[in-house]
Design a protein around this motif. Structure first.
Motif, PDB file in Angstrom:
ATOM      1  N   LEU A 260       0.831  -1.193   0.000  1.00 19.75           N
ATOM      2  CA  LEU A 260       0.000   0.000   0.000  1.00 19.75           C
ATOM      3  C   LEU A 260       0.871   1.250   0.000  1.00 19.75           C
ATOM      4  CD1 LEU A 260      -2.727  -1.185   2.514  1.00 19.75           C
ATOM      5  CD2 LEU A 260      -2.732  -1.349   0.027  1.00 19.75           C
ATOM      6  N   ALA A 261       0.307   2.353  -0.478  1.00 25.28           N
ATOM      7  CA  ALA A 261       1.101   3.556  -0.727  1.00 25.28           C
ATOM      8  C   ALA A 261       1.600   4.207   0.548  1.00 25.28           C
ATOM      9  CB  ALA A 261       0.290   4.556  -1.546  1.00 25.28           C
ATOM     10  N   ASP A 262       0.751   4.276   1.569  1.00 25.78           N
ATOM     11  CA  ASP A 262       1.121   5.004   2.775  1.00 25.78           C
ATOM     12  C   ASP A 262       0.210   4.574   3.921  1.00 25.78           C
ATOM     13  OD1 ASP A 262      -1.320   6.329   2.266  1.00 25.78           O
ATOM     14  OD2 ASP A 262      -0.310   7.957   1.213  1.00 25.78           O
ATOM     15  N   GLU A 263       0.368   5.239   5.065  1.00 20.83           N
ATOM     16  CA  GLU A 263      -0.380   4.866   6.262  1.00 20.83           C
ATOM     17  C   GLU A 263      -1.879   5.107   6.083  1.00 20.83           C
ATOM     18  OE1 GLU A 263      -0.213   5.979  11.023  1.00 20.83           O
ATOM     19  OE2 GLU A 263       1.586   6.145   9.801  1.00 20.83           O
ATOM     20  N   THR A 264      -2.241   6.183   5.414  1.00 21.75           N
ATOM     21  CA  THR A 264      -3.661   6.453   5.170  1.00 21.75           C
ATOM     22  C   THR A 264      -4.297   5.327   4.385  1.00 21.75           C
ATOM     23  OG1 THR A 264      -3.291   8.844   5.208  1.00 21.75           O
ATOM     24  CG2 THR A 264      -5.292   8.061   4.117  1.00 21.75           C
ATOM     25  N   ALA A 265      -3.584   4.856   3.360  1.00 20.66           N
ATOM     26  CA  ALA A 265      -4.100   3.739   2.567  1.00 20.66           C
ATOM     27  C   ALA A 265      -4.228   2.475   3.410  1.00 20.66           C
ATOM     28  CB  ALA A 265      -3.187   3.494   1.368  1.00 20.66           C
ATOM     29  N   GLN A 266      -3.292   2.262   4.332  1.00 22.40           N
ATOM     30  CA  GLN A 266      -3.382   1.107   5.224  1.00 22.40           C
ATOM     31  C   GLN A 266      -4.656   1.155   6.052  1.00 22.40           C
ATOM     32  OE1 GLN A 266       0.666   1.699   7.080  1.00 22.40           O
ATOM     33  NE2 GLN A 266       0.690  -0.527   6.979  1.00 22.40           N
ATOM     34  N   VAL A 267      -4.872   2.293   6.706  1.00 21.62           N
ATOM     35  CA  VAL A 267      -6.037   2.435   7.580  1.00 21.62           C
ATOM     36  C   VAL A 267      -7.331   2.284   6.795  1.00 21.62           C
ATOM     37  CG1 VAL A 267      -7.291   4.023   9.094  1.00 21.62           C
ATOM     38  CG2 VAL A 267      -4.799   3.835   9.263  1.00 21.62           C
ATOM     39  N   ASN A 268      -7.391   2.923   5.634  1.00 21.72           N
ATOM     40  CA  ASN A 268      -8.598   2.832   4.814  1.00 21.72           C
ATOM     41  C   ASN A 268      -8.886   1.390   4.410  1.00 21.72           C
ATOM     42  OD1 ASN A 268      -8.955   5.599   4.953  1.00 21.72           O
ATOM     43  ND2 ASN A 268      -8.006   6.002   2.961  1.00 21.72           N
ATOM     44  N   ALA A 269      -7.836   0.657   4.068  1.00 24.77           N
ATOM     45  CA  ALA A 269      -8.021  -0.731   3.655  1.00 24.77           C
ATOM     46  C   ALA A 269      -8.503  -1.590   4.811  1.00 24.77           C
ATOM     47  CB  ALA A 269      -6.718  -1.283   3.080  1.00 24.77           C
ATOM     48  N   LEU A 270      -7.986  -1.350   6.015  1.00 28.65           N
ATOM     49  CA  LEU A 270      -8.417  -2.131   7.179  1.00 28.65           C
ATOM     50  C   LEU A 270      -9.873  -1.836   7.517  1.00 28.65           C
ATOM     51  CD1 LEU A 270      -7.615  -4.066   9.507  1.00 28.65           C
ATOM     52  CD2 LEU A 270      -7.015  -2.027  10.843  1.00 28.65           C
ATOM     53  N   VAL A 271     -10.220  -0.570   7.574  1.00 28.96           N
ATOM     54  CA  VAL A 271     -11.587  -0.175   7.929  1.00 28.96           C
ATOM     55  C   VAL A 271     -12.586  -0.671   6.886  1.00 28.96           C
ATOM     56  CG1 VAL A 271     -13.121   1.814   8.245  1.00 28.96           C
ATOM     57  CG2 VAL A 271     -10.851   1.805   9.312  1.00 28.96           C
ATOM     58  N   ALA A 272     -12.170  -0.683   5.618  1.00 24.60           N
ATOM     59  CA  ALA A 272     -13.058  -1.131   4.552  1.00 24.60           C
ATOM     60  C   ALA A 272     -13.141  -2.650   4.455  1.00 24.60           C
ATOM     61  CB  ALA A 272     -12.593  -0.553   3.214  1.00 24.60           C
ATOM     62  N   GLY A 273     -12.359  -3.360   5.253  1.00 24.73           N
ATOM     63  CA  GLY A 273     -12.387  -4.811   5.216  1.00 24.73           C
ATOM     64  C   GLY A 273     -11.605  -5.422   4.076  1.00 24.73           C
ATOM     65  N   GLN A 274     -10.721  -4.624   3.461  1.00 24.92           N
ATOM     66  CA  GLN A 274      -9.919  -5.133   2.347  1.00 24.92           C
ATOM     67  C   GLN A 274      -8.686  -5.891   2.831  1.00 24.92           C
ATOM     68  OE1 GLN A 274      -9.245  -1.388   0.424  1.00 24.92           O
ATOM     69  NE2 GLN A 274     -11.143  -1.475  -0.769  1.00 24.92           N
ATOM     70  N   VAL A 275      -8.220  -5.587   4.040  1.00 22.62           N
ATOM     71  CA  VAL A 275      -7.121  -6.317   4.663  1.00 22.62           C
ATOM     72  C   VAL A 275      -7.513  -6.633   6.095  1.00 22.62           C
ATOM     73  CG1 VAL A 275      -5.364  -5.238   3.197  1.00 22.62           C
ATOM     74  CG2 VAL A 275      -5.897  -4.236   5.433  1.00 22.62           C
TER      75      VAL A 275
END
Length: 541
Positions: A260-275
């Motif tokens: 993932l590109a950065d920390e924001t992308a990490q958090v978004n992916a976790l909250v969205a259930g993608q990771v």
């Protein structure tokens, strides 16, 4: 004498055995003591207590097997990505390699650095640390069915300490790789070019992964809990469970590491259930994760978020400039902005979780007047320096911005140069000033790998004759009190004129989906409970 962290369960090595524990340096063989492998964690100041902002995971390995564990990792890029574990690539690569391969030794759980054996059954030095005997555990197989034997260990060591192409972990003047001798199917003798009593500590991480003699970097096989299925540089790595893993079969069927590109992308992916899990978070992500219905696990970690000064390049070839730069940070402000009450301020020294670290060493504080005076003395009153920065670790870019703002108060201009992640790894070593996250273990190990001329990790080009003389003495000393005294002198020099500005020791903050169980703290080691993915599990829906 300095006040070390109490109690003192950690010591430099002598004979390591799964059945016995060394009992000190007074033996006839000159063996050095090792902590009990199940010793209690050391105490310390209140900041060292593990802290978990939200829901705890269950006991490791408690959940049923099955499912796919999806990780979201930052700091990876196609240009720097590679499958060879002996050459550092990026953060996702380290997570991947710790699953494919095993090491001879590893770090025990706890809040200080204690060593325990892994693939090694025994590590034994001679009286002066110039010859080491290593014996492997029996009945270990690689992913393609090959038995682990002494020849594989010789191959691995000679590959890392290849003078023509040394691995990142290597210090080419320590191991006499050409003269390693096979004793039997599981035992070898490793001669050193000089006494070196921290040898087993070099084998705790992915950079010293044990490889088979028929190793193919395009189709890597290890002895680890997971096997590589597919790999797309800078995008994804897919691993599957090793059903024959010697140290307990992993819970999940597969691990997918998403870049993932950065920390924001990490958090978004976790909250969205993608990771299902993410690592390397700053405090700003805690609320976002929890408000998104997921949870975090945080503990005091060993990682130093540092600025590194290249001692071979102006202006940092002048120790007065290095001293001045270390007086600029308001460390408490940096910690507060990035990590709130987590983490701890740094004191410009690596390895603060080494049991010998002097907890009474005076803390360096911001002193802008003294910084300006040192710069004037060095003829650098109007110092301007470029600082390339990229999201290579948690809060890296924000920390650089804070440092640049604080530096202006001392009359120093730091020009921030935002850099793509895939370019940063090649730019940083050639820059006078750059950023790094130091994941150092004990100080003697760290000093050899980072401060020895020619060592793979010595990107600061620190070459201090007095320091190196003390390092040679400490490496060879079999007297614990003498050795620790030499190490304290080395730390004094490092603290005075060393190459690292270490304002913060970052906490380890991971984010987890509520569907994940088996996570646990490992404050003195790495993310995911020291990369313990095999004990994570996905709950049935």
């Amino acid at each position: 004498m300095p006040t070390p962290r109490e109690p003192l369960p950690g010591r430099l090595p002598g004979t390591y055995s799964r059945r016995t524990i060394l009992r000190g340096a007074a033996s006839a063989a000159g063996a050095l003591s090792l902590a009990p492998l199940l010793a209690a964690c050391g105490g310390g100041d209140d900041d060292d207590a593990a802290s978990t902002p939200s829901t705890q995971g269950s006991t490791p390995g408690a959940a049923a097997m099955g499912g796919i564990l999806r990780l979201g990792e930052k700091g990876g890029a196609a240009a720097t990505d590679g499958l060879d574990p002996h050459f550092f690539s990026n953060t996702p690569g380290m997570t991947r390699d710790t699953q494919i391969y095993d090491n001879l030794t590893t770090w025990a759980p706890g809040d200080i650095m204690n060593l325990e054996l892994k693939l090694a059954e025994e590590f034994e030095p001679n009286a002066d640390g110039t010859l080491w005997t290593i014996r492997l555990r029996p009945d270990i197989t690689f992913h393609h069915g090959k038995d682990l034997v002494a020849d594989d260990l010789i191959f691995t060591l000679q590959r890392i300490w290849n003078p023509d192409n040394p691995g990142t972990q290597a210090s080419t003047d320590v191991v006499d790789a050409a003269n390693i001798r096979r004793i039997d199917d599981r035992t070898i003798e490793v001669p050193m070019t000089r006494g070196y009593n921290a040898f087993p500590y070099l084998f705790t991480g992915s950079l010293s992964s044990l490889l088979p003699t028929d190793y193919d970097p395009n189709d890597p096989k290890g002895t680890g809990p997971f096997m590589l299925v597919s790999f797309e540089p800078g995008v994804e790595a897919v691993l599957e469970r090793n059903p024959d893993y010697w140290d307990g079969v992993p819970n999940v069927d597969q691990v997918v590491i998403n870049y993932l590109a950065d920390e924001t992308a990490q958090v978004n992916a976790l909250v969205a259930g993608q990771v299902d899990a993410i690592s390397g978070l700053s405090i700003s992500s805690v609320n976002a994760v929890e408000s998104g219905g997921q949870r975090v696990r945080a503990s005091i970690g060993k990682n130093a978020l540092a600025f590194q000064m290249n001692c071979s390049m102006a202006p940092f070839d002048d120790p007065r400039v290095r001293q001045a730069m270390r007086l600029i940070p308001d460390r408490e402000q940096m910690r507060s902005i990035l990590f709130g009450d987590l983490g701890r301020v740094g004191n410009d020294l690596m390895s603060i979780l080494d049991p010998i670290y002097d907890q009474d060493r005076p803390q360096r504080e911001q002193d802008l007047d003294q910084a300006r005076a040192l710069l004037a003395e060095a003829g650098m009153s109007d110092l301007t320096v470029d600082l390339p920065t990229a999201p290579v670790y948690e809060g890296a870019e924000q920390l650089a911005e804070i440092f640049a703002e604080q530096a202006r108060e001392a009359g120093v201009t730091i020009n921030l140069q935002p850099t793509p992640v895939d370019e940063y790894r090649s730019i940083a070593p050639t820059s006078p000033l750059s950023q790094i996250r130091l994941t150092s273990g004990i100080y003697l190990q760290a000093s050899v790998t980072r401060f020895t001329p020619g060592a793979g990790l010595n990107v600061t080009n620190f070459d201090d004759p007095e320091y190196l003389e003390l390092l040679e003495q400490a490496s060879a000393s079999v007297d614990e009190e003498e050795r620790n005294g030499l190490l304290q002198q080395m730390m004094d020099i490092d603290h005075d004129r060393g190459p690292y500005i270490i304002p913060i020791m970052s906490p380890t903050i991971d984010g987890y989906s509520n569907d994940v169980s088996g996570d646990h703290n490992s404050p003195a080691t790495g993310p995911y409970g020291n990369y313990d993915l095999k004990n994570l599990a996905i709950e049935d829906e």
